[in-house]
Motif scaffolding. Sequence first.
Motif, mmCIF file in Angstrom:
data_model
loop_
_atom_site.group_PDB
_atom_site.id
_atom_site.type_symbol
_atom_site.label_atom_id
_atom_site.label_comp_id
_atom_site.label_asym_id
_atom_site.label_seq_id
_atom_site.Cartn_x
_atom_site.Cartn_y
_atom_site.Cartn_z
ATOM 1 N N GLY A 232 -7.450 32.350 -25.045
ATOM 2 C CA GLY A 232 -8.484 31.322 -25.167
ATOM 3 C C GLY A 232 -9.543 31.560 -24.118
ATOM 4 O O GLY A 232 -10.068 32.656 -23.981
ATOM 5 N N ASP A 233 -9.846 30.534 -23.319
ATOM 6 C CA ASP A 233 -10.860 30.661 -22.265
ATOM 7 C C ASP A 233 -10.254 30.863 -20.884
ATOM 8 O O ASP A 233 -10.970 30.953 -19.905
ATOM 9 C CB ASP A 233 -11.738 29.397 -22.249
ATOM 10 N N ASP A 234 -8.937 30.915 -20.798
ATOM 11 C CA ASP A 234 -8.255 31.035 -19.505
ATOM 12 C C ASP A 234 -7.817 32.481 -19.288
ATOM 13 O O ASP A 234 -6.816 32.928 -19.841
ATOM 14 C CB ASP A 234 -7.046 30.095 -19.469
ATOM 15 N N PHE A 235 -8.571 33.216 -18.486
ATOM 16 C CA PHE A 235 -8.271 34.615 -18.229
ATOM 17 C C PHE A 235 -7.579 34.820 -16.882
ATOM 18 O O PHE A 235 -7.609 35.900 -16.321
ATOM 19 C CB PHE A 235 -9.555 35.459 -18.286
ATOM 20 N N SER A 236 -6.930 33.781 -16.368
ATOM 21 C CA SER A 236 -6.279 33.883 -15.063
ATOM 22 C C SER A 236 -5.017 34.739 -15.155
ATOM 23 O O SER A 236 -4.413 34.879 -16.222
ATOM 24 C CB SER A 236 -5.921 32.487 -14.539
#
Length: 150
Positions: A50-54
């Motif tokens: 999704g938008d969480d590339f951690s």
Amino acid sequence: MDSVLRAAVMYFVVWVLFKVAGRRSLADLTAFDFVLLLIIGEATQQALLGDDFSVTNAVLIISTLIAMDVVFSYAKQRSPALAKLDGGPTIVVENGQPLKARMRQARLTEADIMEAARSNQAVVDMADIQYAIIERNGTLSIIPRPQAQQ
């Protein structure tokens, strides 16, 4: 928790899609198959992250996927019905006769079978094959007729 749910859903979606697509071993991949796998990997990454590339999210997703694979393999050991979902070996040539319906289902041609027969057993004629079996992992096992083993 959202990442874990996305990972679980994507695991099952990709598993179902590959079951529908059929068995093929990595050694038998064509250039098109390889490109398709790369694209699927990229699309799956986008769906998983999704938008969480951690790094934390990536570790959570990878851990979830591995855990699901381990749990699924244990479940298959304990449940014969679940193990059948993974498929089993399929005879595609019997006594030198190609079984056309099974070959169509596995998307194999006689040329594919003869290639495996030549490379694995040095068999050059379909009549010299006792059994050709497509294994669970997509490889072809060739069992030559006794007189062909000379």
